[in-house]
Design a protein around this motif. Structure first.
Motif, PDB file in Angstrom:
ATOM      1  N   SER A 199      20.108  83.995 -46.466  1.00  0.00           N
ATOM      2  CA  SER A 199      19.125  85.194 -45.924  1.00  0.00           C
ATOM      3  C   SER A 199      19.746  85.988 -44.945  1.00  0.00           C
ATOM      4  CB  SER A 199      17.709  84.162 -45.380  1.00  0.00           C
ATOM      5  OG  SER A 199      17.190  83.392 -46.091  1.00  0.00           O
ATOM      6  N   ILE A 200      20.880  85.644 -44.442  1.00  0.00           N
ATOM      7  CA  ILE A 200      21.463  86.686 -43.753  1.00  0.00           C
ATOM      8  C   ILE A 200      22.182  87.666 -44.520  1.00  0.00           C
ATOM      9  CG2 ILE A 200      23.392  86.871 -41.875  1.00  0.00           C
ATOM     10  CD1 ILE A 200      22.507  84.043 -40.694  1.00  0.00           C
ATOM     11  N   ALA A 201      22.819  87.051 -45.557  1.00  0.00           N
ATOM     12  CA  ALA A 201      23.489  88.049 -46.685  1.00  0.00           C
ATOM     13  C   ALA A 201      22.722  88.674 -47.170  1.00  0.00           C
ATOM     14  CB  ALA A 201      24.296  87.177 -47.525  1.00  0.00           C
ATOM     15  N   GLN A 202      21.472  88.408 -47.450  1.00  0.00           N
ATOM     16  CA  GLN A 202      20.215  89.217 -48.179  1.00  0.00           C
ATOM     17  C   GLN A 202      19.804  90.334 -47.277  1.00  0.00           C
ATOM     18  OE1 GLN A 202      19.309  89.035 -51.283  1.00  0.00           O
ATOM     19  NE2 GLN A 202      18.808  87.168 -51.872  1.00  0.00           N
ATOM     20  N   LYS A 203      19.660  90.050 -45.963  1.00  0.00           N
ATOM     21  CA  LYS A 203      18.928  90.929 -45.081  1.00  0.00           C
ATOM     22  C   LYS A 203      20.107  92.226 -45.016  1.00  0.00           C
ATOM     23  CE  LYS A 203      16.760  91.226 -40.649  1.00  0.00           C
ATOM     24  NZ  LYS A 203      16.620  90.615 -39.311  1.00  0.00           N
ATOM     25  N   ALA A 204      21.344  91.719 -45.069  1.00  0.00           N
ATOM     26  CA  ALA A 204      22.308  92.515 -44.959  1.00  0.00           C
ATOM     27  C   ALA A 204      22.228  93.686 -46.171  1.00  0.00           C
ATOM     28  CB  ALA A 204      24.070  92.228 -44.581  1.00  0.00           C
ATOM     29  N   ASP A 205      22.150  93.082 -47.270  1.00  0.00           N
ATOM     30  CA  ASP A 205      21.898  93.749 -48.397  1.00  0.00           C
ATOM     31  C   ASP A 205      20.589  94.833 -48.485  1.00  0.00           C
ATOM     32  OD1 ASP A 205      24.167  92.892 -49.563  1.00  0.00           O
ATOM     33  OD2 ASP A 205      23.361  91.278 -50.811  1.00  0.00           O
ATOM     34  N   ILE A 206      19.664  94.115 -48.020  1.00  0.00           N
ATOM     35  CA  ILE A 206      18.206  94.666 -48.110  1.00  0.00           C
ATOM     36  C   ILE A 206      18.296  96.183 -47.099  1.00  0.00           C
ATOM     37  CG2 ILE A 206      15.843  94.767 -47.013  1.00  0.00           C
ATOM     38  CD1 ILE A 206      15.888  91.865 -47.871  1.00  0.00           C
ATOM     39  N   ILE A 207      19.039  96.068 -45.980  1.00  0.00           N
ATOM     40  CA  ILE A 207      19.273  97.071 -45.081  1.00  0.00           C
ATOM     41  C   ILE A 207      20.363  98.087 -45.675  1.00  0.00           C
ATOM     42  CG2 ILE A 207      20.439  97.776 -42.693  1.00  0.00           C
ATOM     43  CD1 ILE A 207      19.643  94.926 -41.782  1.00  0.00           C
ATOM     44  N   ALA A 208      21.289  97.640 -46.711  1.00  0.00           N
ATOM     45  CA  ALA A 208      22.091  98.609 -47.329  1.00  0.00           C
ATOM     46  C   ALA A 208      21.507  98.916 -48.711  1.00  0.00           C
ATOM     47  CB  ALA A 208      23.384  97.736 -47.574  1.00  0.00           C
ATOM     48  N   GLY A 209      20.146  98.477 -48.812  1.00  0.00           N
ATOM     49  CA  GLY A 209      19.529  99.095 -50.272  1.00  0.00           C
ATOM     50  C   GLY A 209      20.290  98.479 -51.400  1.00  0.00           C
ATOM     51  N   VAL A 210      20.866  97.549 -51.231  1.00  0.00           N
ATOM     52  CA  VAL A 210      21.501  96.922 -52.573  1.00  0.00           C
ATOM     53  C   VAL A 210      21.085  95.472 -52.904  1.00  0.00           C
ATOM     54  CG1 VAL A 210      23.500  98.499 -52.371  1.00  0.00           C
ATOM     55  CG2 VAL A 210      23.547  96.436 -51.327  1.00  0.00           C
ATOM     56  N   SER A 211      20.028  94.824 -52.412  1.00  0.00           N
ATOM     57  CA  SER A 211      19.656  93.767 -52.675  1.00  0.00           C
ATOM     58  C   SER A 211      19.056  93.535 -54.042  1.00  0.00           C
ATOM     59  CB  SER A 211      18.703  93.116 -51.656  1.00  0.00           C
ATOM     60  OG  SER A 211      18.227  92.004 -51.999  1.00  0.00           O
ATOM     61  N   ILE A 212      19.762  92.551 -54.701  1.00  0.00           N
ATOM     62  CA  ILE A 212      19.298  92.445 -56.229  1.00  0.00           C
ATOM     63  C   ILE A 212      18.758  91.003 -56.351  1.00  0.00           C
ATOM     64  CG2 ILE A 212      20.656  93.908 -57.112  1.00  0.00           C
ATOM     65  CD1 ILE A 212      22.802  91.908 -57.997  1.00  0.00           C
ATOM     66  N   ARG A 213      18.786  90.150 -55.318  1.00  0.00           N
ATOM     67  CA  ARG A 213      18.611  88.605 -55.547  1.00  0.00           C
ATOM     68  C   ARG A 213      17.498  88.204 -54.537  1.00  0.00           C
ATOM     69  NH1 ARG A 213      21.375  84.928 -53.983  1.00  0.00           N
ATOM     70  NH2 ARG A 213      22.698  85.930 -52.417  1.00  0.00           N
ATOM     71  N   LEU A 214      16.709  89.141 -53.983  1.00  0.00           N
ATOM     72  CA  LEU A 214      15.628  88.811 -53.166  1.00  0.00           C
ATOM     73  C   LEU A 214      14.593  87.829 -53.525  1.00  0.00           C
ATOM     74  CD1 LEU A 214      14.396  89.465 -50.225  1.00  0.00           C
ATOM     75  CD2 LEU A 214      13.411  91.333 -51.165  1.00  0.00           C
ATOM     76  N   PRO A 215      14.118  87.935 -54.898  1.00  0.00           N
ATOM     77  CA  PRO A 215      13.235  86.861 -55.275  1.00  0.00           C
ATOM     78  C   PRO A 215      13.833  85.462 -55.147  1.00  0.00           C
ATOM     79  CG  PRO A 215      13.229  88.819 -56.805  1.00  0.00           C
ATOM     80  CD  PRO A 215      14.506  88.879 -55.779  1.00  0.00           C
ATOM     81  N   GLU A 216      15.056  85.208 -55.066  1.00  0.00           N
ATOM     82  CA  GLU A 216      15.700  84.007 -55.206  1.00  0.00           C
ATOM     83  C   GLU A 216      15.962  83.469 -53.820  1.00  0.00           C
ATOM     84  OE1 GLU A 216      15.407  82.199 -57.895  1.00  0.00           O
ATOM     85  OE2 GLU A 216      15.180  84.090 -59.178  1.00  0.00           O
ATOM     86  N   ALA A 217      15.795  84.223 -53.078  1.00  0.00           N
ATOM     87  CA  ALA A 217      16.251  83.833 -51.343  1.00  0.00           C
ATOM     88  C   ALA A 217      15.465  82.655 -50.961  1.00  0.00           C
ATOM     89  CB  ALA A 217      15.670  85.081 -50.301  1.00  0.00           C
ATOM     90  N   GLY A 218      16.020  81.710 -50.431  1.00  0.00           N
ATOM     91  CA  GLY A 218      15.600  80.420 -49.893  1.00  0.00           C
ATOM     92  C   GLY A 218      15.681  79.275 -51.054  1.00  0.00           C
ATOM     93  N   TYR A 219      15.434  79.779 -52.181  1.00  0.00           N
ATOM     94  CA  TYR A 219      15.454  78.688 -53.459  1.00  0.00           C
ATOM     95  C   TYR A 219      16.999  78.308 -53.575  1.00  0.00           C
ATOM     96  CZ  TYR A 219      10.739  79.790 -54.670  1.00  0.00           C
ATOM     97  OH  TYR A 219       9.344  80.061 -54.522  1.00  0.00           O
ATOM     98  N   ILE A 220      17.909  79.076 -53.317  1.00  0.00           N
ATOM     99  CA  ILE A 220      19.455  78.679 -53.341  1.00  0.00           C
ATOM    100  C   ILE A 220      19.633  77.483 -52.629  1.00  0.00           C
ATOM    101  CG2 ILE A 220      20.136  80.165 -51.625  1.00  0.00           C
ATOM    102  CD1 ILE A 220      21.991  79.317 -54.840  1.00  0.00           C
TER     103      ILE A 220
END
Length: 249
Positions: free
Chosen positions: A36-57
């Motif tokens: 989630s920390i890695a995802q948040k950084a990608d969201i802020i950068a506008g490049v997140s492509i795995r958000l729907p899978e966050a947590g499930y990993i």
């Protein structure tokens, strides 16, 4: 039912079971936090492509607890007691109490399944909470069908460990194989680069029940069906081998 209750009691009397429960409850949440920390950084950068899978990993990788559970449930039957206790094995006592070997094995498998599902529910609660804590409003919706799929994945994984240990009468091999495969490197993933048939291996098919990976070819239902088929064959083989095996060996 009496045999099932006895197997539950034996499971919770094992010292290692509490380690399995701690790992099963905490490891998925820790992995979910890091992702989630890695995802948040990608969201802020506008490049997140795995958000729907966050947590499930976390639920996909953090199954080490139920692997230990499945291995311990069987390997503890073959531990040799001290000379003061007679130097025997628990399996002899267990089969004295439950003379039917298939009945004994299925009661033990039932206990492992129930504990695995309960442990997964605890892990889900912690994973969902951890993901919301880190991602806040960006947290994807956790869907009940996917969470049920994750619970099935945990139960089937525990039964795979359970069945392999019954066949080998040794906890080291299944523990090492399944722990490495689920944490460091997935042999199924590597094989899938060579042949698509690897996508039908149990761990890879099981993940399809609650995660959508780019190379997936199975629907959640078919993924569950394939993993269930692997487990059913392994348990059936365990019953046959165990029925013919000499206890004294």
């Amino acid at each position: 039912m009496r045999a099932f209750h006895a197997e539950l009691y034996k499971l919770f009397s094992l010292p290692g079971i509490w380690l399995a429960c701690c790992i099963g409850a905490l490891a998925p949440a820790l992995i979910a936090v890091l992702d989630s920390i890695a995802q948040k950084a990608d969201i802020i950068a506008g490049v997140s492509i795995r958000l729907p899978e966050a947590g499930y990993i976390g639920l996909a990788v953090g199954v080490q607890g139920v692997i230990i559970l499945g291995v311990l449930a069987v390997s503890s039957e073959y531990w040799t007691e001290s000379n003061e206790s007679g130097g025997g094995q628990q399996i002899a006592t267990s089969l004295t109490a439950v003379s039917s070997r298939p009945h004994f094995l299925l009661a033990k498998a039932g206990a492992v399944t129930v504990v695995s599902i309960l442990l997964c529910i605890v892990a889900m609660t912690m994973v969902v909470s951890a993901t919301y804590l880190i991602l806040g409003e960006h947290t994807p919706e956790f869907e009940w069908p996917k969470l049920i799929g994750a619970a099935c994945y945990w139960a089937f994984t525990a039964l795979l460990a359970f069945g392999i240990t019954f066949l080998t009468k040794n906890g080291i091999f299944p523990l090492a194989l399944l722990m490495i495969n689920s944490s460091f490197v997935s042999f199924s993933f590597l094989l899938s680069k060579v042949t698509k048939l690897a996508l039908y291996l149990p761990d890879r098919a099981g993940v399809d029940m609650f995660m959508s990976l780019s190379e997936s070819i199975l629907s959640p239902f078919m993924g569950g069906l394939v993993m269930f088929a692997w487990v059913a064959v392994l348990i059936a083989a365990s019953i046959i081998v165990f029925h013919k095996r000499d206890v004294a060996s």
